[in-house]
Motif scaffolding. Structure first.
Motif, PDB file in Angstrom:
ATOM      1  N   ILE A 228      14.794   1.529  -7.977  1.00 30.23           N
ATOM      2  CA  ILE A 228      13.926   2.904  -7.190  1.00 30.23           C
ATOM      3  C   ILE A 228      14.324   4.186  -7.329  1.00 30.23           C
ATOM      4  CG2 ILE A 228      12.350   3.832  -5.369  1.00 30.23           C
ATOM      5  CD1 ILE A 228      11.304   1.566  -5.932  1.00 30.23           C
TER       6      ILE A 228
ATOM      7  N   CYS B 157      14.638  -2.776  -5.223  1.00 29.71           N
ATOM      8  CA  CYS B 157      14.171  -2.582  -4.091  1.00 29.71           C
ATOM      9  C   CYS B 157      14.231  -3.874  -3.394  1.00 29.71           C
ATOM     10  CB  CYS B 157      12.962  -2.221  -4.749  1.00 29.71           C
ATOM     11  SG  CYS B 157      11.404  -2.189  -3.143  1.00 29.71           S
TER      12      CYS B 157
ATOM     13  N   GLU C  94       2.713   8.130  -1.863  1.00 36.03           N
ATOM     14  CA  GLU C  94       3.215   8.983  -2.262  1.00 36.03           C
ATOM     15  C   GLU C  94       3.229  10.236  -1.362  1.00 36.03           C
ATOM     16  OE1 GLU C  94       3.642   8.851  -7.248  1.00 36.03           O
ATOM     17  OE2 GLU C  94       3.012  10.228  -6.774  1.00 36.03           O
TER      18      GLU C  94
ATOM     19  N   THR D 194       6.841  -2.958  -6.258  1.00 33.55           N
ATOM     20  CA  THR D 194       7.016  -2.434  -7.049  1.00 33.55           C
ATOM     21  C   THR D 194       7.096  -3.749  -7.849  1.00 33.55           C
ATOM     22  OG1 THR D 194       8.823  -1.813  -6.168  1.00 33.55           O
ATOM     23  CG2 THR D 194       8.981  -1.570  -7.908  1.00 33.55           C
TER      24      THR D 194
ATOM     25  N   LEU E 252       9.988   8.445  -4.864  1.00 34.74           N
ATOM     26  CA  LEU E 252       8.757   7.820  -5.917  1.00 34.74           C
ATOM     27  C   LEU E 252       8.212   9.074  -6.711  1.00 34.74           C
ATOM     28  CD1 LEU E 252       6.585   6.368  -2.369  1.00 34.74           C
ATOM     29  CD2 LEU E 252       8.081   5.227  -4.893  1.00 34.74           C
TER      30      LEU E 252
ATOM     31  N   LEU F 270       7.670  -0.567  -0.319  1.00 31.05           N
ATOM     32  CA  LEU F 270       7.050  -0.932  -1.316  1.00 31.05           C
ATOM     33  C   LEU F 270       7.275  -2.641  -2.106  1.00 31.05           C
ATOM     34  CD1 LEU F 270      10.150   1.814  -2.715  1.00 31.05           C
ATOM     35  CD2 LEU F 270       7.526   2.379  -1.847  1.00 31.05           C
TER      36      LEU F 270
ATOM     37  N   GLU G  45       1.268   2.467  -5.176  1.00 29.15           N
ATOM     38  CA  GLU G  45       2.137   4.151  -4.986  1.00 29.15           C
ATOM     39  C   GLU G  45       1.327   5.297  -5.161  1.00 29.15           C
ATOM     40  OE1 GLU G  45       4.824   2.848  -8.365  1.00 29.15           O
ATOM     41  OE2 GLU G  45       5.082   4.348  -8.764  1.00 29.15           O
ATOM     42  N   ARG G  46       0.738   5.462  -5.393  1.00 26.58           N
ATOM     43  CA  ARG G  46       0.067   6.934  -4.764  1.00 26.58           C
ATOM     44  C   ARG G  46      -0.021   7.464  -3.833  1.00 26.58           C
ATOM     45  NH1 ARG G  46      -0.222   9.952  -9.720  1.00 26.58           N
ATOM     46  NH2 ARG G  46      -0.925   8.332 -11.787  1.00 26.58           N
TER      47      ARG G  46
END
Ligand SMILES: Cc1cc2nc3c(=O)[nH]c(=O)nc-3n(C[C@H](O)[C@H](O)[C@H](O)COP(=O)(O)OP(=O)(O)OC[C@H]3O[C@@H](n4cnc5c(N)ncnc54)[C@H](O)[C@@H]3O)c2cc1C
Ligand code: FES
Length: 285
Positions: free
Chosen positions: A250, A266, A217, A236, A280, A234, A213-214
Motif C-alpha cells: 500500500i 497491508c 478513496e 487488498t 490510496l 483495506l 476501494e473506490r
C-alpha cells in the motif's frame, strides 16, 4: 522489518455450518482445533479447504463473530476460493492461519461519535467492533449506544448482508442503496451528509470505513477535507498474509507519519490504516 503478530498460528478447523446470507454470501462457522482468546475486530484469518477444491493460496477474511470456541465469517462469493468455502459442509477441514493484522483502534466512549461506514461485505469487521466498543476496549471508557452509528451501503438490498443482526445490537443503523431498494437512495457518503444536514450527526466525527476501494478513496478525501480522524480497513489482494510474499503493498503518503518509506504491507502493518498514513489514490488503476 514488520513481522506477523506473535499470537498468529496455523491450525486446522472443522466447518460447523454454512448458512446463505444475502444474494451471494454465506455465514461460515468453524471450530478451530485450538481455542482462541477474544480476537480484536478487523483482524483477519487466512482460510482454505484442505482438499483440492480450494486454490493453493489461502484467502483472507475478517473475523465477523466469535461464539466461545467458534469463529464466524461473512463471505461474499467472488471466485474459486470463496466458492470452495461456501460449498463446504459440516466437518470439512480448513487450514486456518491467524489471527492476523492489527484491528481497529480503541473505540473509546466520551469523544466525538464513531461513524462506521460499510460497503457491502465491508460490514464484516464492524459487528465485533460494535460489541467491543459497547463493552469497553483496552481499559478505555465504553461507548454508549448513542455514540455509535453504523451506516451500511450497498448496490441493492440483497447485498446489505445480515443487516438485522446489526440492528439487534441496538446501535443506530442507517442504510443506503444505489437502487433505492433499502433506506436512503445513493451511496453511504451521501447518506452521511444527509444525516449531518438533518442534525442526526454532528460535524465532528470519528470515522471507520471498510468496503470497495473506490468507496474508501472517497471516504478518505471527504474526511481529509474536513480534518476528521479516519481509519480504513483495506481488503487488498493478499498471498501469504504474513509478510513474506510482497503481494499487498500500500503506497504511503510522503508527508505522513511513515515518511519517505514508499509502501507498507497491508497484511502485517494493516489491514487498518489511518488515512494520513497511506495514499490510496495511487494504487494501480
Ligand atoms: C484483510 C482482508 C479481509 C477480508 N475480509 C473479507 C470478508 O470478511 N468477507 C469477504 O467476503 N471478503 C473479504 N475479503 C476479500 C476476500 O479475501 C476476497 O474476496 C477473496 O480473496 C476472493 O477469493 P476468490 O478465490 O473467491 O476470488 P478470486 O478468484 O481470487 O477473484 C475473483 C474476482 O474477485 C476479484 N477479487 C478478489 N479479491 C478481491 C478483493 N480483495 N477486492 C476486490 N476484488 C477482489 C478478483 O480480481 C477477481 O476478479 C478480505 C480481504 C482482506 C485482505
Ligand atoms: S500478503 Fe504476503 S506480504 Fe502481505
Amino acid at each position: 522489518m514488520p513481522a506477523p503478530p506473535p499470537d498468529a498460528r496455523s491450525f486446522r478447523s472443522a466447518v460447523v455450518s454454512v448458512t446463505p446470507c444475502g444474494d451471494d454470501g454465506v455465514l461460515l462457522r468453524i471450530r478451530p482445533e485450538r481455542e482462541l482468546p477474544p480476537v480484536r475486530a478487523s483482524r483477519f484469518f487466512m482460510l482454505r479447504r484442505e482438499d483440492a477444491l480450494s486454490p493453493a493460496i489461502p484467502r483472507p477474511f475478517s473475523i465477523y463473530r466469535q461464539h466461545g470456541h467458534e469463529l464466524e465469517f461473512l463471505i461474499k462469493v467472488m471466485g474459486k476460493g470463496t466458492s470452495a468455502l461456501a460449498h463446504s459442509v459440516p466437518g470439512t477441514h480448513l487450514r486456518t492461519i491467524g489471527p492476523l493484522g492489527n484491528g481497529w483502534p480503541t473505540l473509546s466512549g466520551g469523544g466525538a461519535p464513531w461513524v462506521m461506514l460499510a460497503g457491502g461485505v465491508g460490514s464484516a469487521p464492524f459487528y465485533m467492533a460494535i460489541e467491543q466498543a459497547l463493552r469497553g476496549m483496552d481499559g478505555a471508557r465504553p461507548a454508549a449506544l448513542s455514540e455509535l452509528h453504523f451506516l451500511f451501503g450497498a448496490a441493492r438490498s440483497g447485498l446489505l448482508y445480515d443487516v438485522a443482526a446489526f440492528e439487534r445490537l441496538g446501535v443506530r443503523v442507517h442504510t443506503a442503496t444505489i437502487d433505492g431498494s433499502h433506506g436512503h437512495k445513493g451511496n453511504v457518503l451521501a447518506l452521511l451528509e444527509t444525516l449531518q444536514r438533518s442534525g442526526t450527526l454532528p460535524e465532528r466525527l470519528r470515522v471507520l470505513a471498510c468496503g470497495p476501494e473506490r468507496m474508501l478513496e472517497a471516504v478518505a478525501s471527504w474526511c481529509d477535507a474536513r480534518g476528521l480522524d479516519c481509519w480504513l480497513s483495506l481488503e487488498t489482494l493478499m498471498g501469504c498474509g504474513v509478510g513474506i510474499c510482497n503481494a499487498c503493498p500500500i503506497p504511503t503518503r510522503r508527508e505522513g507519519p511513515r515518511g519517505a518509506w514508499p509502501n507498507v504491507k497491508c497484511c502485517v502493518e494493516g489491514p487498518v490504516f489511518k488515512t494520513d498514513e497511506i495514499a490510496l489514490h495511487t494504487l494501480g488503476h
